[in-house]
Design a protein around this motif. Structure first.
Motif, short mmCIF file in Angstrom:
data_model
loop_
_atom_site.label_atom_id
_atom_site.label_comp_id
_atom_site.label_asym_id
_atom_site.label_seq_id
_atom_site.Cartn_x
_atom_site.Cartn_y
_atom_site.Cartn_z
N VAL A 80 8.02 -0.50 -40.92
CA VAL A 80 6.79 -1.49 -40.59
C VAL A 80 5.60 -0.65 -40.11
O VAL A 80 4.89 -0.93 -38.75
CB VAL A 80 7.24 -2.36 -39.46
CG1 VAL A 80 8.37 -3.50 -40.20
CG2 VAL A 80 7.75 -2.08 -38.29
N THR A 81 5.25 0.25 -40.74
CA THR A 81 3.96 1.09 -40.41
C THR A 81 2.83 0.73 -40.76
O THR A 81 1.88 0.42 -40.11
CB THR A 81 4.18 2.79 -40.72
OG1 THR A 81 5.21 2.98 -40.01
CG2 THR A 81 3.08 3.41 -40.22
N ASN A 194 4.95 -6.57 -36.92
CA ASN A 194 4.19 -5.33 -36.71
C ASN A 194 3.94 -4.57 -37.59
O ASN A 194 3.76 -3.35 -37.60
CB ASN A 194 4.62 -4.75 -35.35
CG ASN A 194 4.23 -5.45 -34.13
OD1 ASN A 194 3.69 -4.72 -33.28
ND2 ASN A 194 4.31 -6.74 -33.83
N ALA A 195 4.09 -4.95 -39.00
CA ALA A 195 3.91 -4.03 -40.20
C ALA A 195 2.36 -3.55 -40.31
O ALA A 195 2.05 -2.61 -40.92
CB ALA A 195 4.49 -4.87 -41.10
N GLY A 196 1.65 -4.61 -40.41
CA GLY A 196 0.08 -4.45 -40.69
C GLY A 196 -0.14 -4.20 -42.09
O GLY A 196 -1.48 -3.73 -42.35
N SER A 294 1.93 -2.23 -31.99
CA SER A 294 1.53 -1.36 -33.03
C SER A 294 1.33 -2.20 -34.37
O SER A 294 1.89 -1.83 -35.48
CB SER A 294 2.49 -0.34 -33.43
OG SER A 294 3.80 -1.06 -33.56
N GLY A 295 0.46 -3.63 -34.16
CA GLY A 295 0.30 -4.14 -35.39
C GLY A 295 -0.35 -3.60 -36.60
O GLY A 295 -0.20 -3.63 -37.72
N GLY A 296 -1.48 -2.85 -36.32
CA GLY A 296 -2.11 -1.99 -37.18
C GLY A 296 -3.04 -2.94 -38.16
O GLY A 296 -3.81 -2.24 -39.03
N THR A 406 4.15 4.05 -35.65
CA THR A 406 4.30 2.97 -36.74
C THR A 406 3.37 1.92 -36.60
O THR A 406 3.31 0.58 -36.68
CB THR A 406 5.67 2.26 -36.88
OG1 THR A 406 5.77 1.60 -35.59
CG2 THR A 406 6.67 3.31 -36.81
N VAL A 407 1.92 2.33 -36.37
CA VAL A 407 0.78 1.29 -36.12
C VAL A 407 0.24 0.99 -37.31
O VAL A 407 -0.03 -0.02 -37.85
CB VAL A 407 -0.13 1.84 -35.30
CG1 VAL A 407 -1.21 0.95 -35.03
CG2 VAL A 407 0.42 2.40 -33.90
N GLY A 408 -0.39 2.08 -38.18
CA GLY A 408 -0.70 1.62 -39.53
C GLY A 408 -2.42 1.72 -39.59
O GLY A 408 -2.92 1.34 -40.60
K LIG Z 1 2.42 -1.51 -38.03
#
Ligand SMILES: [K+]
Ligand SMILES: [K+]
Lengths: 462, 462
Positions: A80-81, A194-196, A294-296, A406-408
């Motif tokens: 989920v980055t 929180n994958a972004g 860390s939604g991204g 794992t923010v993205g």
């Molecule tokens: K993310």
């Protein structure tokens, strides 16, 4: 005592026993090797999704991705980055469905794995530590863990359904029924996990979508122990535990503190907040601050931000979200413990105390270990990545921290890096996701009594 | 019992009493405010040297420096950092003598202040902690501290004299007797104080000068508790204490580990090690690695190094040298404690043990506080300095870490920064020098027993 075959109590009992039996079997297979189990599970899942994404039908133009690009996308989705080497428009509908499945598998997988690891390792703890451990999970005894997992699944799907419903009208109005529903589901799962990941680069301008995604990311980044605690507070009048309180406080401080700093440094930046009205400026600042948790997702180009914002974003990404969540980083409670250690030192107290509770002495060592391990991973990756890509420190550090947390959010380096650079980022995403869980869980358990003592001696430090 | 007026023992006793009485008076003046005393002393000394350097006769062309440039040089010399906004050739001979005086005052001042603070704060410790504290200083009781100080002065001047004698022939041969002697004295003091100030940009090419300076910096960065311990080991057959052992080990690891990494990344760089022969490459790599400990001399342009070397140098500068030395940074023993904490966690031990000794539980909290405080200072300064100068992250981070670690390696930003940027760097040098001493000393002392306890609760971290 013979129980009636049709009593609801008996059925519940049988179901629970079944879950406990499954859990025991699973435990026996990887007995003594929880870390190996976690790593194996993730490698297996990522490999499957890599294979699926490397096939021609995953691309919109039926021209397949290279293996490394497929591996980047699969790792990015399962961890989920949200970093990818392709534009969102590159994937076919089938490819988008595979990504959605990978995100949901990764998101719930992390939660399941976290609870299971806690369960496994708790078995080996002393009674006292076990009580502390279950207490922090929000359950009063280990037998409740399967029920906790069930609750987490139900709560996750309920929240995702709710988020979908809120966004549905907007997406259906602009994209029609079929594509509208898919967009709503995709963004809901992508946000709460929180994958972004995004489907296109234009969806995030609508204020309702922005707010919904921000709320989804916020809730997802709290972590399942907090979600379960909140659930029990609402439905079972439970009292809030220390973990939940610290997580909520630190998350709020980081969200609004980060928003204030970002607003200051971007207020007049013509490429970001500059052209907006005051309300939109504040809204976008809170959004951007929340996304580091860390939604991204991003509403403006990452690289258009000022150096000051990039640096603050770096720090926020390294901190990450709540423990046992789909967010990465060293976790907000780790930061809380480190900060409380400083406060304790300055006040000259003997014990770390907060909210009328004392923290166990050993926790500060675990926090230090997590912090230092994170620093070592990030620094090593930055040195290697600058070497391989020739990119400058600012770009490389940002991309590595985004992968580790794992923010993205991306400066574009994931897309432009040579294959060696992409593999480095894959490794960092993997370590950022799996490493911290197993590392922290592994560390918390192995409290062994030594039978001999050495004399104490204090070196001078600082 | 009446003592003979002329017995050597009585004279020694009188001298010691005098020193103790002076120390008591001094203590009373700043009673309860050791941190305030340290800060005041440094501000006063820096102000005096700023005034001296702002006068026309300090400049070679009799055209006076601006106040901020004089303040940069004075702060840099007193905090033994070595960052300046002027070329070394800018100063007149009088200016160079003032700088030499400032370096010696700052260098010995830090040592004196460190010992005195330890003495003052030790008075308020419990007997057990006081024993630990004096043990780590290398003295068996507090009354020995004046003798320790005397030893430090004698040892410092002896080592500086020795370094001067070694370099004298080379300098006299190339510069004549008068200037040769001044050069030898200046470089000897600048090296052993870890100041990093130079008189010209060409002196450091001679291998004997390079080696002598490296040895001087190495010895100076060990810190007076280590120097005193080594002195007592040689002359009084004392056993090496834990602090000395950890300092020597970490310093050696950082010196040679850093040299290996630097050699790898600079081996073929045409602007640094590239054109040299293999022996010179290794010699220069060890020199450059040692200088981050925080001597700050350089044999090639800092900015010509690869990004990887700059990053590794950043980490080494942040770590700094030994506690109670003229070196800056978080200190090698702080790093040792943090690393030992990780090893302890991985081994699952209950206590941090090393070399058949246990570290007190509280030390890890002090180490975390020093680390986090350092990180906050550096990050804040970098954000402000990028804002004020518009320079990129790589340049700014390097310069700030060089100031914080009182290293003095420079990308040139200290010279090119606007006045606001220079004041920021002055503040960072000051905090890096005075802050860490008083912070760490202040933190170590205030162990208060609380009469009530709260229940223990463990949040989930990592
Ligand atoms: K993310
Ligand atoms: K220096």
């Amino acid at each position: 005592m013979k129980q009636s075959r049709y009593s609801p109590g008996a059925r519940l009992h049988r179901q629970t026993s079944g879950a406990v039996r499954f859990s025991r079997t699973f435990t026996m297979v990887f007995a003594g090797h929880p870390a190996r189990a976690a790593v194996s599970a993730f490698v297996l899942v990522i490999s499957v999704f890599t294979a699926l994404l490397a096939l021609p039908w995953a691309s919109a133009d039926r021209h397949p991705m290279s293996l490394v690009d497929a591996a980047v996308t699969a790792t990015s989705a399962v961890t989920v980055t949200g970093l990818t080497s392709q534009d969102p428009e590159f994937y076919s509908f089938a490819g988008q469905v595979v990504i959605l499945a990978a995100i949901q598998t990764g998101g719930l997988g992390i939660v399941t794995l976290g609870a299971w690891l806690t369960l496994v390792v708790s078995r080996r703890l002393s009674l006292r530590t076990r009580l502390l451990s279950t207490e922090s999970l929000g359950v009063s005894k280990l037998g409740e863990v399967p029920a906790l997992l069930l609750t987490v699944f139900v709560v996750t799907l309920s929240i995702e359904a709710l988020l979908t419903l809120v966004m549905l009208p907007v997406f259906v109005e602009s994209l029609g029924i079929g594509e509208g529903i898919f967009h709503a589901v995709f963004y809901s799962v992508s946000a709460f996990s929180n994958a972004g990941f995004v489907l296109d680069t234009t969806s995030l301008t609508h204020p309702l979508i922005m707010t919904t995604i921000n709320v989804g990311v916020f809730a997802g980044a709290l972590g399942f122990p907090v979600v379960y605690m909140l659930y029990r507070m609402v439905f079972h009048k439970a009292r809030m535990n220390l973990h939940t309180r610290l997580t909520l406080e630190m998350t709020a401080i980081l969200l609004f503190g980060g928003a204030v700093v970002l607003a200051i440094f971007e207020w007049n930046n013509p490429a970001t907040l500059g052209p907006m009205g005051t309300v939109d400026k504040l809204h976008n600042a809170i959004f951007a601050s929340g996304m580091t948790r860390s939604g991204g997702f991003n509403t403006y180009e990452v690289t258009a931000q000022t150096d000051q914002t990039l640096l603050v974003t770096n720090v926020l990404m390294f901190i990450g979200g709540g423990s046992g969540s789909t967010a990465g980083g060293i976790k907000v409670t780790t930061l809380a413990v480190l900060l409380l250690a400083i406060v304790t030192e300055i006040r000259g107290d003997e014990h770390i105390r907060v909210h009328r509770r004392e923290l166990p002495v050993s926790i500060i060592r675990v926090a230090v270990a997590v912090l230092m391990a994170g620093a070592v991973v990030v620094l090593t990756a930055v040195v290697l990545l600058t070497w391989v890509t020739g990119a400058d420190l600012e770009t490389t550090l940002f991309e590595v921290l985004s992968a580790f947390g794992t923010v993205g959010l991306s400066t574009g380096l994931t897309a432009s890096a040579p294959d060696a650079g992409k593999w480095i980022l894959i490794a960092v995403m993997f370590i950022g996701r799996v490493g911290t869980i197993t590392f922290a869980t592994g560390l918390t358990i192995r409290q062994q009594k030594t039978l001999y003592r050495f004399p104490t001696e204090r070196p001078i430090i600082g």
